[in-house]
Design an enzyme around this catalytic site. Structure first.
Site, PDB file in Angstrom:
ATOM      1  N   TYR A 197      -7.698  -2.624  -1.491  1.00  0.00           N
ATOM      2  CA  TYR A 197      -6.344  -2.118  -1.768  1.00  0.00           C
ATOM      3  C   TYR A 197      -6.407  -0.594  -1.960  1.00  0.00           C
ATOM      4  O   TYR A 197      -7.257  -0.098  -2.711  1.00  0.00           O
ATOM      5  CB  TYR A 197      -5.804  -2.808  -3.019  1.00  0.00           C
TER       6      TYR A 197
ATOM      7  N   ASP B 232     -10.683  -9.041  -7.341  1.00  0.00           N
ATOM      8  CA  ASP B 232      -9.231  -8.859  -7.239  1.00  0.00           C
ATOM      9  C   ASP B 232      -8.694 -10.060  -6.456  1.00  0.00           C
ATOM     10  O   ASP B 232      -8.915 -10.188  -5.263  1.00  0.00           O
ATOM     11  CB  ASP B 232      -8.924  -7.538  -6.529  1.00  0.00           C
TER      12      ASP B 232
ATOM     13  N   LYS C 280       2.927  -9.317  -7.033  1.00  0.00           N
ATOM     14  CA  LYS C 280       2.967  -9.911  -5.701  1.00  0.00           C
ATOM     15  C   LYS C 280       3.341 -11.400  -5.804  1.00  0.00           C
ATOM     16  O   LYS C 280       4.403 -11.722  -6.271  1.00  0.00           O
ATOM     17  CB  LYS C 280       1.634  -9.673  -4.994  1.00  0.00           C
TER      18      LYS C 280
ATOM     19  N   ARG D  53       2.798  -3.320 -29.142  1.00  0.00           N
ATOM     20  CA  ARG D  53       1.753  -2.886 -28.208  1.00  0.00           C
ATOM     21  C   ARG D  53       0.522  -3.772 -28.345  1.00  0.00           C
ATOM     22  O   ARG D  53      -0.129  -4.134 -27.372  1.00  0.00           O
ATOM     23  CB  ARG D  53       1.390  -1.402 -28.437  1.00  0.00           C
TER      24      ARG D  53
HETATM   25  C1  LIG Z   1      -0.518  -4.374  -5.199  1.00  0.00           C
HETATM   26  C2  LIG Z   1      -1.964  -4.573  -5.396  1.00  0.00           C
HETATM   27  C3  LIG Z   1      -2.626  -3.996  -6.491  1.00  0.00           C
HETATM   28  C4  LIG Z   1      -1.949  -3.045  -7.467  1.00  0.00           C
HETATM   29  O1  LIG Z   1      -0.972  -3.660  -8.213  1.00  0.00           O
HETATM   30  P1  LIG Z   1       0.362  -2.917  -8.774  1.00  0.00           P
HETATM   31  O2  LIG Z   1       1.051  -4.013  -9.496  1.00  0.00           O
HETATM   32  O3  LIG Z   1       1.121  -2.397  -7.589  1.00  0.00           O
HETATM   33  O4  LIG Z   1      -0.109  -1.811  -9.660  1.00  0.00           O
HETATM   34  C5  LIG Z   1      -3.976  -4.275  -6.662  1.00  0.00           C
HETATM   35  N1  LIG Z   1      -4.645  -5.052  -5.787  1.00  0.00           N
HETATM   36  C6  LIG Z   1      -4.050  -5.607  -4.712  1.00  0.00           C
HETATM   37  C7  LIG Z   1      -4.865  -6.463  -3.793  1.00  0.00           C
HETATM   38  C8  LIG Z   1      -2.698  -5.382  -4.476  1.00  0.00           C
HETATM   39  O5  LIG Z   1      -2.114  -5.923  -3.383  1.00  0.00           O
END
Ligand SMILES: *Cc1c(COP(=O)(O)O)cnc(C)c1O
Length: 310
Positions: A100, A172, A197, A48
């Site tokens: 998001y 982000d 993504k 961890r």
């Molecule tokens: C998908 C996404 C997230 C969250 O990520 P997860 O891996 O699904 O928890 C955060 N910000 C953006 C812009 C996203 O497209």
């Protein structure tokens, strides 16, 4: 950059395995590491807290963002949660209004309950950010390009405004990836990613990351990573590293494809409006051209027909 981006994507954080010479970084599928004598390890103790495959991914992500430090998480939301762990009750956050959905949900349904307050502003307009700031504001939370309307915030200008007031800036960077945009170079303190993504890019891993150049923020976030425990498994770290190797070539193709789709939709008689920063008519086109290598690959649009007919 001392190495081209694509070379870093393949090699950063991933030396050839000293034991076997393996050029592919191994999956260290272990929970615990040997103590040679009580309290003495070869650098790793418990999975961890740290794992070599995770460390390789963390160093690779940091290198791609031009950052000193990287931390990997079990999901993008786990990475976002860890940034929010920096806050305490009574603190205030100004966030992009177009955001998001999961970020909006953790803000308003989880952290609001603990007495953290959130204001949502159109961060494409600096005066709106300024108006939303209060004496309790600790974080400016930006998403550019934003999900789902592809709004473009001038990251350097917003960061200058926030930092002059002692407010930390989080970006982000999921939609752009470090291949298209490097927010730390534009003044951000923290960059978060959903590696689920484009970074992983093969629809087979959920993951997240935070990168920073700030040693003190890194120490705090590393503490939370271990104390909260939302870490990715070594197999997922390996798959993400494997995906990242082709990030540059994939993004070039994604961007070219998205441009064609956006142009097709913009010329279509049944389409009311197209949101894509690569179109000259997009309000964020000039800022996107300045702060991104290319315009990204997410396109959204509104049909002329009503929702039911659509
Ligand atoms: C998908 C996404 C997230 C969250 O990520 P997860 O891996 O699904 O928890 C955060 N910000 C953006 C812009 C996203 O497209």
């Amino acid at each position: 950059m001392s190495f081209e981006f694509d070379t870093l994507a393949i090699h950063a954080g991933q030396p050839n395995d000293p034991q076997t010479g393996s050029v592919s970084f191994p999956i260290y599928q272990t929970s615990t590491f040997q103590q040679i004598e009580p309290g003495v390890t070869k650098g790793f103790c418990y999975g961890r807290t740290e794992n070599p495959t995770r460390k390789a991914l963390e160093e690779c992500l940091a290198a791609l963002e031009g950052a000193r430090h990287g931390l990997a998480f079990a999901s993008g939301l786990a990475a976002i949660n860890t940034c929010l762990n920096l806050l305490r009750s009574g603190d205030h956050v100004v966030a992009s209004r177009d955001l998001y959905g999961g970020s909006y949900r953790i803000f308003t349904k989880v952290y609001a309950k603990f007495g953290v307050e959130f204001s949502f502003a159109d961060t494409t307009r600096l005066e709106e950010i300024e108006r939303a700031i209060t004496p309790a504001t600790r974080l400016l939370w930006l998403e550019s390009p934003s999900n789902p309307l592809l709004k473009i915030t001038d990251l350097a200008a917003a960061a200058t405004l926030a930092r002059a007031r002692g407010i930390r800036v989080v970006v982000d960077n999921t939609f752009a990836t470090p291949y298209l945009q490097r927010p730390l170079e534009l003044g951000a303190d923290l960059v978060v990613h959903s590696t689920t993504k484009y970074l992983n890019g093969h629809s087979d891993v959920i993951g997240g990351a935070v990168v920073t150049n700030d040693d003190s923020l890194f120490e705090q976030l590393k503490f939370f990573q271990n104390a909260v425990g939302a870490v990715p498994g070594p197999q997922d770290c390996y798959l993400t590293l494997r995906g990242i190797k082709t990030l540059g070539v994939r993004m070039d193709r994604h961007c070219a494809n998205a441009r064609r789709v956006a142009e097709f939709l913009a010329a279509h008689p049944k389409v009311e409006r197209v949101f894509f920063p690569g179109l000259a008519a997009h309000p964020g086109h000039d800022v996107a051209r300045r702060q991104q290598r290319d315009f990204g690959a997410i396109v959204s649009f509104v049909l002329k027909a009503g929702v039911d007919e659509a």
